[in-house]
Design a protein around this motif. Sequence first.
Motif, PDB file in Angstrom:
ATOM      1  N   ALA A 137       0.814  -1.222   0.000  1.00  0.00           N
ATOM      2  CA  ALA A 137       0.000   0.000   0.000  1.00  0.00           C
ATOM      3  C   ALA A 137       0.847   1.271   0.000  1.00  0.00           C
ATOM      4  CB  ALA A 137      -0.930  -0.003   1.213  1.00  0.00           C
ATOM      5  N   ALA A 138       2.169   1.132   0.122  1.00  0.00           N
ATOM      6  CA  ALA A 138       3.055   2.307   0.189  1.00  0.00           C
ATOM      7  C   ALA A 138       3.343   2.820  -1.219  1.00  0.00           C
ATOM      8  CB  ALA A 138       4.339   1.969   0.931  1.00  0.00           C
ATOM      9  N   ALA A 237      10.747   2.455   0.552  1.00  0.00           N
ATOM     10  CA  ALA A 237      10.697   3.792  -0.049  1.00  0.00           C
ATOM     11  C   ALA A 237       9.485   3.873  -0.969  1.00  0.00           C
ATOM     12  CB  ALA A 237      11.969   4.069  -0.834  1.00  0.00           C
ATOM     13  N   VAL A 238       8.774   4.979  -0.877  1.00  0.00           N
ATOM     14  CA  VAL A 238       7.689   5.264  -1.814  1.00  0.00           C
ATOM     15  C   VAL A 238       8.329   5.881  -3.053  1.00  0.00           C
ATOM     16  CG1 VAL A 238       5.537   6.529  -2.184  1.00  0.00           C
ATOM     17  CG2 VAL A 238       6.110   5.673   0.108  1.00  0.00           C
ATOM     18  N   THR A 239       8.172   5.249  -4.203  1.00  0.00           N
ATOM     19  CA  THR A 239       8.761   5.773  -5.438  1.00  0.00           C
ATOM     20  C   THR A 239       7.684   5.901  -6.509  1.00  0.00           C
ATOM     21  OG1 THR A 239       9.302   3.737  -6.662  1.00  0.00           O
ATOM     22  CG2 THR A 239      10.782   4.358  -4.853  1.00  0.00           C
ATOM     23  N   GLU A 240       8.027   6.585  -7.581  1.00  0.00           N
ATOM     24  CA  GLU A 240       7.083   6.748  -8.686  1.00  0.00           C
ATOM     25  C   GLU A 240       6.685   5.413  -9.294  1.00  0.00           C
ATOM     26  OE1 GLU A 240       8.967   9.358 -11.422  1.00  0.00           O
ATOM     27  OE2 GLU A 240       8.714  11.145 -10.163  1.00  0.00           O
ATOM     28  N   HIS A 241       7.529   4.414  -9.109  1.00  0.00           N
ATOM     29  CA  HIS A 241       7.275   3.097  -9.694  1.00  0.00           C
ATOM     30  C   HIS A 241       6.677   2.125  -8.683  1.00  0.00           C
ATOM     31  CE1 HIS A 241       9.540   4.597 -13.086  1.00  0.00           C
ATOM     32  NE2 HIS A 241      10.558   4.870 -12.279  1.00  0.00           N
ATOM     33  N   GLY A 242       6.336   2.623  -7.507  1.00  0.00           N
ATOM     34  CA  GLY A 242       5.749   1.770  -6.484  1.00  0.00           C
ATOM     35  C   GLY A 242       6.674   1.576  -5.297  1.00  0.00           C
ATOM     36  N   PRO A 243       6.327   0.667  -4.386  1.00  0.00           N
ATOM     37  CA  PRO A 243       7.142   0.449  -3.190  1.00  0.00           C
ATOM     38  C   PRO A 243       8.505  -0.162  -3.542  1.00  0.00           C
ATOM     39  CG  PRO A 243       4.946  -0.532  -2.972  1.00  0.00           C
ATOM     40  CD  PRO A 243       5.109  -0.175  -4.399  1.00  0.00           C
TER      41      PRO A 243
END
Length: 256
Positions: A137-138, A237-243
């Motif tokens: 969910a992150a 880490a929350v990234t543009e590509h997902g967790p």
Amino acid sequence: MIIRKTPAEIEAMKEAGRVSARVLREVGAHVRPGVSTLELDELAETLIRAEGGIPAFKGYGGFPGSICASVNEQIVHGIPSANVVLKEGDIISIDTGAIVDGWVGDNAWTYAVGKVSPEKKRLLEVTEQCMWAGLDAARPGNRLGDIGHAVQSIAEAEGFGVVREYVGHGIGRDMHEDPNVPNYGHKHTGIKLEPGMVLAIEPMINLGTHKTRSMPDGWLVCTRDGLPSAHFEKTVAVTEHGPMILTTEEGYRRPL
């Protein structure tokens, strides 16, 4: 204040995550009847320092150990001791972290000591599922409540208690940063998750009541009803590509 990390900083955090993950795996491999929690703690410190890291927990707020070692009804913050010797049928939460180049990696896992009861086995399985759901969910666009809801819905469907007083957290150059990350909540509520946020997601799930009690040493927290508790944690880490899970070793694959 939430400190968002740049892609380069997230990349730099991977080494602290790798060391933390390796140490947790190797210490976990030494969990067996007859081993004391102090022996596990000494192994963790040796491994962290051999990797050029610093034990993140040792001395933090006066905590004396390199790991938190919490057995059976102990939820979190158990102080390692030569007097706590593991026995067949126990479960033990091992929480450890390493500082490498100023960055912190933080992770935890709950291990079975030999053969455990079906109830304890199911508790471990469900709590691990809760962790993976929280990590999934992150994602950018989700909100903090989506993480808590993902954890809570799985745990409570099994009739388990979700600890309220102790939560996950942001992490970076400090072990505990904003925001707090509860393991309960409602979908689409709370702060919006954005790329660059780095979180330690750590479900603490009890076989019985969610209620807790603090022990006289000022650290250890136990279940109010004396039933077992499990604890799993990874840094993500929350990234543009997902967790992006940071407390992992090269070649690691999530279990199916």
